[in-house]
Design a protein around this motif. Sequence first.
Motif, short mmCIF file in Angstrom:
data_model
loop_
_atom_site.label_atom_id
_atom_site.label_comp_id
_atom_site.label_asym_id
_atom_site.label_seq_id
_atom_site.Cartn_x
_atom_site.Cartn_y
_atom_site.Cartn_z
N GLY A 82 0.44 -17.71 -70.39
CA GLY A 82 -0.14 -16.64 -69.54
C GLY A 82 -1.48 -16.73 -68.83
O GLY A 82 -2.39 -15.68 -68.87
N LYS A 83 -2.07 -17.93 -69.13
CA LYS A 83 -3.27 -18.23 -68.49
C LYS A 83 -3.67 -17.39 -67.23
O LYS A 83 -4.87 -16.71 -67.21
CB LYS A 83 -3.71 -19.69 -68.18
CG LYS A 83 -4.11 -20.42 -69.36
CD LYS A 83 -4.42 -21.70 -69.13
CE LYS A 83 -4.69 -22.63 -70.27
NZ LYS A 83 -5.07 -23.97 -70.10
N ALA A 84 -2.85 -17.34 -66.21
CA ALA A 84 -3.02 -16.84 -65.05
C ALA A 84 -3.60 -15.34 -65.25
O ALA A 84 -4.62 -14.68 -64.69
CB ALA A 84 -1.96 -16.92 -64.00
N MET A 85 -2.72 -14.76 -65.91
CA MET A 85 -2.95 -13.22 -66.14
C MET A 85 -4.32 -12.98 -67.17
O MET A 85 -4.92 -12.07 -66.54
CB MET A 85 -1.89 -12.69 -66.98
CG MET A 85 -1.06 -11.46 -66.26
SD MET A 85 -0.02 -10.90 -67.42
CE MET A 85 -0.92 -10.16 -69.02
N LEU A 86 -4.51 -13.77 -68.07
CA LEU A 86 -5.81 -13.70 -68.80
C LEU A 86 -6.90 -13.80 -68.04
O LEU A 86 -7.94 -13.23 -67.94
CB LEU A 86 -5.77 -14.79 -69.99
CG LEU A 86 -4.63 -14.32 -71.04
CD1 LEU A 86 -4.56 -15.62 -72.04
CD2 LEU A 86 -5.11 -13.00 -71.74
N THR A 87 -6.63 -14.68 -67.14
CA THR A 87 -8.02 -15.09 -66.20
C THR A 87 -8.08 -13.84 -65.21
O THR A 87 -9.48 -13.53 -65.03
CB THR A 87 -7.77 -16.46 -65.08
OG1 THR A 87 -7.20 -17.28 -66.12
CG2 THR A 87 -9.27 -16.74 -64.76
N SER A 88 -7.10 -13.46 -64.56
CA SER A 88 -7.63 -12.17 -63.90
C SER A 88 -7.94 -10.95 -64.54
O SER A 88 -8.79 -10.33 -64.11
CB SER A 88 -6.31 -11.96 -63.09
OG SER A 88 -4.87 -12.34 -63.50
#
Lengths: 266, 286, 350
Positions: A97-103
């Motif tokens: 879930g990197k993309a979600m954490l980044t956003s």
Amino acid sequence: MPDAKGFRIVVATLALLGLAFLVFPVIFTGVVAFGGSIFIEFPPQSLSLRWFENIGRINRIWDATITSLYIGLITAALATAMGAAAALALVRSPLPGKAMLTSLLLSPIALPIVAIGIALIQFFILLGMAFTWWSLVIGHLVLVIAYPVRTVAAALTLSNPSLEEAGASLGASPWQVFRTVTLPQMAPGLVSGFLFAFLISFDNYPISVFLVRGELTTLPIELFNYISQNLDPTPAAFSSAYVAVVAALILLAERRWRIISLSIPR
Amino acid sequence: MQGASPRLTGFLLLAPALVFLIAFYLVPLGTMVEESLRSAPNDMDPRAGLHLFQYDRVWNSGRSWRALERTVRISAISTLLTLLVAYPIALFLFQVRAFWRTAILITIFVSLASSLIVRNYGWLVTLADAGPVNQLLLALGIADEPLRMVYSEGATIVALVHYALPFMILPIYGALTRIPPSFVEAAQSLGAGPWRALFGTVLPLSMPGIFGGTTLTFAICMSAFVTPLMLGSPATAMISQVAAEQFLVQLNFPFGSAMIVALTLVTFAILLAYTLLIRAVFRHHA
Amino acid sequence: MARLELDRVEVTLGGNRILHGVSLDVADGECVALLGPSGCGKTTTLRAIAGFTPVSAGEIRIAGRSVLGLPPHKRNLGLVFQDYALFPHMTVAQNIGYGLRMRGEDRASIAKQVAEALALVRLSDMAERYPARLSGGQRQRVALARALVIKPDILLLDEPLGALDRKLRDAMQVELKRIHREVGVTTIIVTHDQEEALSLADRVAVMFAGDIREVERPATLYARPKSRAVMDFLGEANLIPAEVTADGALRLPGGAEIPHGGAKPGLVRLGIRPEHMAILPAPGPGSIAACVTEIVFKGAHASLYAEGPAGLALSASLSPAALEAPPAIGETVHLRPDPAHLILFEEDPA
Ligand SMILES: Nc1ncnc2c1ncn2[C@@H]1O[C@H](COP(=O)(O)OP(=O)(O)OP(=O)(O)O)[C@@H](O)[C@H]1O
Ligand SMILES: [Mg+2]
């Protein structure tokens, strides 16, 4: 880029007008700051440094400056430590879930700033910790943590991950690799992240305005109040000094760490 | 980053920021949204239930609705103007030698990092009745008496454009650096004049930068608070100001919260529509 | 310096089996080249040896001891990365001294060893430069010196010359050979350039799809490969379908026969290098008629390409003398494989 004399002249003219627009208010403020009259005059009829001296004499502004310096430095230090660690994890670790954490980490800058102040004041009142020094730091931290995340992630993305493997193959333990290879690679990101976190906290009005009360006050609040109530050129002197300090900081950071290339989106 | 469990290391590194943001960002935002769904100030009656009463008011009360509408209009105009001012500057960075390029970029950075209040103050003095702009207009005979420029929607827009300019120039410049020079040369060698090359090749290829810059600028303008406070008047208030009044003056927290949630939703909706539009138009460039 | 043994090493990445039981035995001081097409698992093998990629089965031993339980920084290997991975924030001397500093050696001893390493790679006057201001060949040598100065048990080179141009690559090959001779460290060099493998290594391991097919001395590997795939991969090769007749002769396409003893009757593939194909003006015993499609000049010699019966692609080397009056394109020539250099492979079932 397209090339032809006429084209170049048109682009240059428009660009120089745009740049003039960018710097004019700053330069103009600098000029009137040296005026001798108690009202803003242009062109100044007489020259003096009294408005620069006046900055130190206005106690509320001076005290607020010190408060803002402390809050800014602590906020920037915490933001850089937490943001850099998060960026390291986001760039180098196999996380789901990197993309979600980044956003999530970057989202506070996309939200209306006032929303953070409004949400926090209600929350702090519920917790019974409203209008404290720490509530200000927390408010600023929510806003600025995104900057070091972004700059450190950019610095890490630009650096070659096999450098760390090279370090390990040469006998460096994971901690030594971090200290001698990863950290120096992160340095430009740390510096520009810290710098921007500090400057944004130091300058913040829309969050602070909800969180200050009475003697607890910050520089932007006091500067704003002073500008609304007085017509003398003290704010002009203050502004010029402010811009001069910021310019010096940026020049220094750019010479030593090349922070500008990090902040140009890729 | 090797070791027994890189995933665990990663999670531990992420944890402080994550826990902090959940506690002091997500939870307070959730509380605010909940507050916005209450009907009256300080309505703590647990049986009252939640409803959309406050949102109804945002839509139907003249002042908040006008402020919201004004906010969207000011933001759209400012974004467009910022783009028009920024694009030639980004192009210009390719025409000058490295020294000047760095000098201009540093100037842009200093502007970006300078206090917003300081910059707005600069516009207050510049656009003042006795300020240099009025002096110029009088000297050129364009105006007979000083014009009232400050405390207006126009002054707000000027200062917003000034504020957003770096956020527009940098992504466009970044996108332009990624266009291989050979593309432009190819276009010109095929007989395209510089203007054809600009509009036919450079502009579409820099679309990611334009998209990034306009999105950012629009979001910044939508949430503007200090700028309209300093350069506008109560009659030209933007929605953040009206919401803040509910907290600082009226002490009507549910109504203020509803306004801010509405602002957030409207901003995201417009940006989403914009994203879809740009995607549809430039599908073949991706 | 030490012996390196890989014993049926298996690696699985992202659910895919990348190495299917790789076995390799490198003697103390030997230089083995790992050669194979892109994506066959050469880098993965090196990373498994270095400890960056987990091994799911099998065993890796250095000097007789298993290293699978050791983290990378305790394996004492010298690694040269394909992109060199020089530390950009350190000078050449600091880069080279890094491993010694991590081992806690004292300043004087580090300075002395760095100076020796710089001399070994002939970069003594570049000690204070930063990597950004070095040429590709110089960076390569810094990377090599940095890996060698820690006196590694094994030196692992991943495509060390891949980023260099042809001429520099040739010069660096000579340099690498000299350095290996002087230092004598056990070396594995990964490459997909066969010429590099054949000229640098004591033995060449040919790898396909996660599997080492053959490990041999360069000359043997070239002249007598054990499999058709290796023959095809190394240099140019003619692979001619043929049949062993009941009376022990080889029937070539077009009907010519060459006497041959020992093979079981059935379909086979004949492997023969172009330099062992004679070009005859008229049909001779055991020749194949083919139509010349192309003649390519290659400096020292030239290659003739021709189409035999049923579209069979054939090639032969033209000597400089023959090139004075080469056959015309479209002309029919008669190509005769030299029976002394024929290799017989079983026909693949496919
Ligand atoms: N982290 C990974 N996850 C999944 N598959 C991988 C990973 N790394 C490599 N592979 C796959 O493993 C195979 C072997 O890769 P490897 O890098 O070892 O090839 P190589 O022989 O070094 O090729 P090249 O000559 O191109 O460098 C490839 O098919 C590659 O796609
Ligand atoms: Mg590889």
